[in-house]
Design a protein around this motif. Structure first.
Motif, short mmCIF file in Angstrom:
data_model
loop_
_atom_site.label_atom_id
_atom_site.label_comp_id
_atom_site.label_asym_id
_atom_site.label_seq_id
_atom_site.Cartn_x
_atom_site.Cartn_y
_atom_site.Cartn_z
N THR A 123 0.84 -1.19 0.00
CA THR A 123 0.00 0.00 0.00
C THR A 123 0.88 1.24 0.00
OG1 THR A 123 -0.11 -0.14 2.42
CG2 THR A 123 -1.92 -1.12 1.18
N GLY A 124 0.49 2.23 -0.78
CA GLY A 124 1.25 3.47 -0.79
C GLY A 124 1.71 3.92 -2.16
N GLY A 125 1.33 3.21 -3.22
CA GLY A 125 1.63 3.65 -4.57
C GLY A 125 3.11 3.79 -4.87
N ASP A 126 3.49 4.94 -5.44
CA ASP A 126 4.88 5.17 -5.82
C ASP A 126 5.82 5.10 -4.61
OD1 ASP A 126 4.22 5.48 -8.45
OD2 ASP A 126 4.14 7.68 -8.39
N GLU A 127 5.37 5.62 -3.47
CA GLU A 127 6.21 5.62 -2.28
C GLU A 127 6.49 4.19 -1.80
OE1 GLU A 127 8.13 6.47 1.50
OE2 GLU A 127 8.16 7.20 -0.55
N ALA A 128 5.51 3.30 -1.96
CA ALA A 128 5.71 1.90 -1.57
C ALA A 128 6.77 1.25 -2.45
CB ALA A 128 4.39 1.14 -1.68
#
Length: 369
Positions: A123-128
């Motif tokens: 979970t967390g998109g690009d940051e993940a």
């Protein structure tokens, strides 16, 4: 456990050690590779225990001799020497007993194996994906510090950096037995590089550490494998564009849980050498099948060991990386340290050591040693 009870547990170990020592030199055993490897592993495990047992018996003899000397000797200088030897041997005894108790606990047969490490952005998109990349670098540096070799066998890069998924094979001594503690959900709390308002976000990445399957762990009918070759994409010069070094295998596999035949598809483009890519693809196929066919082992490992330290549960949140506070917290043992910068730079041994100690304590309690 009393000394007598511990000694009774050690009876027969030395004779079994001598028996195994003879067996591994037998030509008929050497010809049976599966049995030979199993006996060689048993020999190494017994050798440690036999050496510790001999030191332990020697320590008990020293204590008895010192006590006898103190009871019979009248010379004060000799009595002082005996008292000093008795004190030193008595001090060493609990440590020696603890070492033997740990050696008596049956080792996980998987611990000595190499490992396949899969890291995926959660979970967390690009940051993940960026965080998954940070974990990848962390493990690479840790493995380098241990003298282990790392080979990336598959990856999918994130749009803003890092990896949506990266898979690496780690080879060395006792790799799986060490890295298995890293399986689970890793959570990060920090201001992402993609954040414009300076807000702290929480993201996650999952890590799965699997024991690498040996060639004889999994039966594969290589005649049923369909191979394709193709040109690798991306940067790399003329070789990548003109030479079909990439390999793709398709293998029909019967799922033991459903009975349905599924096609496994694996691609490998890691090297410019087609035979090496084929070898790595086969290794990944073995590990994939091994993992699927031994999923029950992985799912039940927590109840079998009765420990929460290394459960093999890939959905359990095991650790939080809090960047604003420079804090690492391992939730399984409620252990917190404030050296995040060094930790993500590969200095993770301290936490692994605490996890090993916690698991050993639970194993000792379970085995009633």
């Amino acid at each position: 456990m009393s000394t007598n009870n511990l000694l009774s547990r050690l009876d027969g170990i030395e004779s079994r050690f001598e028996e195994v020592s003879t067996l591994i030199t037998d030509p008929s055993v050497i010809a049976d590779m599966k049995r030979y490897v199993k006996l060689t592993k048993e020999y190494k495990d017994l050798e440690k225990l036999v050496k510790a047992t001999r030191r332990y018996r020697n320590l008990l003899d020293n204590i008895d001799e010192a006590k006898t000397l103190l009871a019979d000797e009248t010379d004060e200088e000799m009595r002082a020497m005996a008292r000093e030897e008795l004190d030193e041997a008595t001090r060493q005894l609990p440590e020696m007993e603890e070492e033997i108790k740990l050696l008596l606990i049956p080792a996980d047969p998987e611990d000595a194996k190499n490992a396949i490490v899969e890291i995926r952005g959660g979970t967390g998109g690009d940051e993940a994906a960026i965080f998954a990349g940070d974990l990848f670098k962390m493990y690479c540096k840790y493995c380098e510090s241990r003298g282990w070799s790392v080979a990336v066998t598959g990856s999918s890069e994130g749009a803003a950096g890092g990896f949506k998924e990266v898979v690496m094979a780690v080879s060395g001594e006792g790799v799986y037995g060490t890295l298995k503690y890293e399986s689970g959900v890793h959570r990060v709390q920090r201001v992402p590089a993609t954040e414009t308002q300076g807000r702290v976000h929480t993201s996650a990445a999952t890590v799965a550490v699997l024991p690498e399957a040996d060639a004889f762990d999994v039966e594969i009918n290589e005649g049923e494998i369909k191979w394709d070759t193709f040109r690798s994409g991306g940067a790399g010069g003329q070789n990548v564009n003109k030479v079909e070094s990439g390999v793709r295998l398709r293998y029909p596999w019967r799922n033991p849980n459903t009975g349905v035949v599924e096609e496994i598809l694996i691609e490998c483009t890691e090297t410019r050498d087609q035979p090496k890519n084929k070898e790595r693809a086969l290794s990944r196929l073995r590990t994939f099948i091994y993992d699927k066919e031994h999923q029950k082992y992985l799912d039940d490992i927590a109840s079998r060991r009765k420990t929460m330290v290394s459960t093999g549960d890939r959905s359990a949140k095991i650790r939080t990386y809090n960047y604003p506070q420079g804090r690492i917290t391992d939730h399984r043992i409620n252990y917190t340290i404030y050296n995040l910068a060094a930790f993500v730079d590969g200095d993770i041994q301290d936490v692994i050591d605490h996890l090993i100690i916690a698991e050993n304590a639970e194993k000792l309690k379970e085995s009633e040693l």
